[in-house]
Design a protein around this motif. Sequence first.
Motif, PDB file in Angstrom:
ATOM      1  N   THR A  60       0.678  -1.349  -0.266  1.00  0.00           N
ATOM      2  CA  THR A  60      -0.293  -0.359  -0.023  1.00  0.00           C
ATOM      3  C   THR A  60       1.118   1.097  -0.061  1.00  0.00           C
ATOM      4  O   THR A  60       1.816   1.230   0.969  1.00  0.00           O
ATOM      5  CB  THR A  60      -0.492  -0.373   0.621  1.00  0.00           C
ATOM      6  OG1 THR A  60      -1.563  -0.728   0.855  1.00  0.00           O
ATOM      7  CG2 THR A  60      -1.388   1.189   1.244  1.00  0.00           C
ATOM      8  N   GLN A  64      -3.503   3.626  -1.597  1.00  0.00           N
ATOM      9  CA  GLN A  64      -3.818   2.754  -3.319  1.00  0.00           C
ATOM     10  C   GLN A  64      -2.753   1.612  -2.772  1.00  0.00           C
ATOM     11  O   GLN A  64      -1.757   1.390  -2.677  1.00  0.00           O
ATOM     12  CB  GLN A  64      -2.793   3.597  -4.016  1.00  0.00           C
ATOM     13  CG  GLN A  64      -3.374   4.991  -4.357  1.00  0.00           C
ATOM     14  CD  GLN A  64      -5.434   4.478  -5.641  1.00  0.00           C
ATOM     15  OE1 GLN A  64      -5.154   3.550  -5.519  1.00  0.00           O
ATOM     16  NE2 GLN A  64      -5.430   6.095  -5.331  1.00  0.00           N
ATOM     17  N   SER A  65      -3.029   0.517  -2.488  1.00  0.00           N
ATOM     18  CA  SER A  65      -3.302  -0.723  -3.127  1.00  0.00           C
ATOM     19  C   SER A  65      -3.082  -1.749  -4.135  1.00  0.00           C
ATOM     20  O   SER A  65      -3.407  -1.109  -5.045  1.00  0.00           O
ATOM     21  CB  SER A  65      -4.132  -2.352  -1.698  1.00  0.00           C
ATOM     22  OG  SER A  65      -4.380  -1.409  -0.844  1.00  0.00           O
ATOM     23  N   GLY A  66      -1.446  -2.123  -4.098  1.00  0.00           N
ATOM     24  CA  GLY A  66      -0.933  -2.507  -5.440  1.00  0.00           C
ATOM     25  C   GLY A  66      -0.294  -3.682  -5.834  1.00  0.00           C
ATOM     26  O   GLY A  66       0.371  -4.143  -4.534  1.00  0.00           O
ATOM     27  N   ALA A  92      -1.938  -1.504 -10.105  1.00  0.00           N
ATOM     28  CA  ALA A  92      -2.770  -0.844  -9.131  1.00  0.00           C
ATOM     29  C   ALA A  92      -4.118  -0.508 -10.066  1.00  0.00           C
ATOM     30  O   ALA A  92      -3.785   0.012 -11.470  1.00  0.00           O
ATOM     31  CB  ALA A  92      -2.385   0.217  -8.562  1.00  0.00           C
ATOM     32  N   GLN A  93      -5.619  -0.739  -9.595  1.00  0.00           N
ATOM     33  CA  GLN A  93      -6.686  -0.517 -10.190  1.00  0.00           C
ATOM     34  C   GLN A  93      -6.691  -0.811 -11.760  1.00  0.00           C
ATOM     35  O   GLN A  93      -7.328   0.420 -12.284  1.00  0.00           O
ATOM     36  CB  GLN A  93      -6.300   0.817  -9.860  1.00  0.00           C
ATOM     37  CG  GLN A  93      -7.321   1.314  -8.420  1.00  0.00           C
ATOM     38  CD  GLN A  93      -6.682   2.822  -8.152  1.00  0.00           C
ATOM     39  OE1 GLN A  93      -6.916   3.722  -9.051  1.00  0.00           O
ATOM     40  NE2 GLN A  93      -7.990   2.889  -7.082  1.00  0.00           N
ATOM     41  N   GLY A  94      -6.106  -2.409 -11.784  1.00  0.00           N
ATOM     42  CA  GLY A  94      -6.476  -2.248 -13.580  1.00  0.00           C
ATOM     43  C   GLY A  94      -5.426  -1.145 -14.607  1.00  0.00           C
ATOM     44  O   GLY A  94      -5.450  -1.720 -15.595  1.00  0.00           O
ATOM     45  N   SER A  96      -1.190  -1.114 -15.305  1.00  0.00           N
ATOM     46  CA  SER A  96      -0.186  -2.060 -14.845  1.00  0.00           C
ATOM     47  C   SER A  96       1.513  -1.145 -15.585  1.00  0.00           C
ATOM     48  O   SER A  96       0.783  -0.456 -17.174  1.00  0.00           O
ATOM     49  CB  SER A  96       0.543  -3.021 -15.325  1.00  0.00           C
ATOM     50  OG  SER A  96       0.029  -3.676 -16.906  1.00  0.00           O
TER      51      SER A  96
END
Length: 143
Positions: A60, A64-66, A92-94, A96
Amino acid sequence: MGDKPDPAARETVNRGVGSQKQVGLAVSASVSSYAESDAKALVARLRTAVAACGTGFTATVQKQSGSYREVRATAYRTTGDESVSWTTTAAAQGVSAEVHLVVVRQGDTIVRLMALNVTAAQQKAQVPQEVADKQLEKVRAAG
């Protein structure tokens, strides 16, 4: 991987740099002051982590987690006392992106450089040699 230094850092300065030669290449730089023994220990821990994290990890950063996958040590020439360099794919969030990191110890100072291409995320990114050389020149001049 984030912009927060190791807790042993006495002081840290962060900056971002764009490239006029490579459109879309973004480089973040941080310079941290440590006790020399802590700086040496940090580089040793990073070498161990890079070797252990080949398949990746999650983290994180700024809430934001990734995930980071395909962590690979890379050769990178520096003029510092010692360094460690690696590449990874951050997701993260689709979205890369390929990321390249270089961490250099010069005495009691740690310089961290991270590069990614913000316009062509799948392109291989590399910290420009001239950026690393200039940052280390500045560290030596200040010391």
